[in-house]
Enzyme design. Sequence first.
Site, PDB file in Angstrom:
ATOM      1  N   HIS A 187      -6.499   1.837  -1.468  1.00  0.00           N
ATOM      2  CA  HIS A 187      -6.094   0.985  -2.586  1.00  0.00           C
ATOM      3  C   HIS A 187      -5.391   1.840  -3.640  1.00  0.00           C
ATOM      4  O   HIS A 187      -5.738   3.000  -3.862  1.00  0.00           O
ATOM      5  CB  HIS A 187      -7.323   0.324  -3.226  1.00  0.00           C
ATOM      6  CG  HIS A 187      -7.955  -0.721  -2.376  1.00  0.00           C
ATOM      7  ND1 HIS A 187      -8.584  -1.830  -2.894  1.00  0.00           N
ATOM      8  CD2 HIS A 187      -8.053  -0.839  -1.020  1.00  0.00           C
ATOM      9  CE1 HIS A 187      -9.045  -2.580  -1.910  1.00  0.00           C
ATOM     10  NE2 HIS A 187      -8.749  -1.987  -0.761  1.00  0.00           N
TER      11      HIS A 187
ATOM     12  N   HIS B 274     -10.309   4.000  -3.183  1.00  0.00           N
ATOM     13  CA  HIS B 274      -8.993   4.314  -3.762  1.00  0.00           C
ATOM     14  C   HIS B 274      -8.606   5.789  -3.695  1.00  0.00           C
ATOM     15  O   HIS B 274      -7.450   6.126  -3.952  1.00  0.00           O
ATOM     16  CB  HIS B 274      -8.893   3.812  -5.206  1.00  0.00           C
ATOM     17  CG  HIS B 274     -10.045   4.235  -6.096  1.00  0.00           C
ATOM     18  ND1 HIS B 274     -10.395   5.550  -6.316  1.00  0.00           N
ATOM     19  CD2 HIS B 274     -10.897   3.475  -6.833  1.00  0.00           C
ATOM     20  CE1 HIS B 274     -11.418   5.584  -7.157  1.00  0.00           C
ATOM     21  NE2 HIS B 274     -11.757   4.347  -7.479  1.00  0.00           N
TER      22      HIS B 274
ATOM     23  N   ASP C 294      -0.636  -1.832  -4.838  1.00  0.00           N
ATOM     24  CA  ASP C 294      -1.194  -3.160  -4.615  1.00  0.00           C
ATOM     25  C   ASP C 294      -0.489  -4.214  -5.458  1.00  0.00           C
ATOM     26  O   ASP C 294      -0.321  -5.360  -5.023  1.00  0.00           O
ATOM     27  CB  ASP C 294      -2.695  -3.153  -4.926  1.00  0.00           C
ATOM     28  CG  ASP C 294      -3.491  -2.380  -3.878  1.00  0.00           C
ATOM     29  OD1 ASP C 294      -2.868  -1.866  -2.928  1.00  0.00           O
ATOM     30  OD2 ASP C 294      -4.725  -2.280  -4.008  1.00  0.00           O
TER      31      ASP C 294
END
Length: 240
Positions: free
Chosen positions: A152, A57, A157
């Site tokens: 991410h 991430h 998302d």
Amino acid sequence: MRQIVLDTETTGLDWKGGDRVIEIGCVEIVDRKLTGRHYHVFINPERDIDAGAIAVHGITNEFLVDKPLFRQIVEEFEAFVAGGELVIHNASFDVGFLNNELGLLGRPALTAICPSVIDTLKLAKEQNPGKKASLNALCTLYEIDNTHRSLHGALLDAELLADVYLAMTRGQESLIMALDEPPPRLDDGSGGAAASVWPPLRVILASAAEQAAHDAVLAEIAKANKGHCLWIPPAPPAES
């Protein structure tokens, strides 16, 4: 119908081992339409982030130093999701982490304030058995642009998942629209106001041969189950 598409990012993969939530992203859907309302926050986990998680991430320890603690944002988070049906990809992961955070503060579990949870990972596997069911794979399958997703991110998302979920369940939308459709207006021929009525339904009865075939199938089922079938009433008790 209010739904909340939710995603989190975390310090690692195991809340039981002490990993914590560091980002929450939520997108609101009402009556299958995106409302534009969202909830997004970064959280100081009060612990270091695993190197493997950072690679996924891109959120670093330094970035989170001045971010609020979970206890400082918990009420606004609960207020946003309360009463909504949750839509989550791999729901057990996110729900487990959030329930842990809530439990550390002595607050009710997430499932106590939201009526139900839809797991889109499970739904995707049921709809497309044997195919990949990651968020990227589903974006490709449903032709949703995810070229801007290099890492991410909870809000990104959640936004992508909202589009995926609406595409996955598009048939349900058609069913809802059909059920809500008003009856046609029929002209009574008198020049007056047309009547809003459904036309009579056509009833097709089974032929004698079809009825006999149906009875034969029921008899075979009853024989295989030794008569223990719901459509066969139990025999009255024998008189003494």
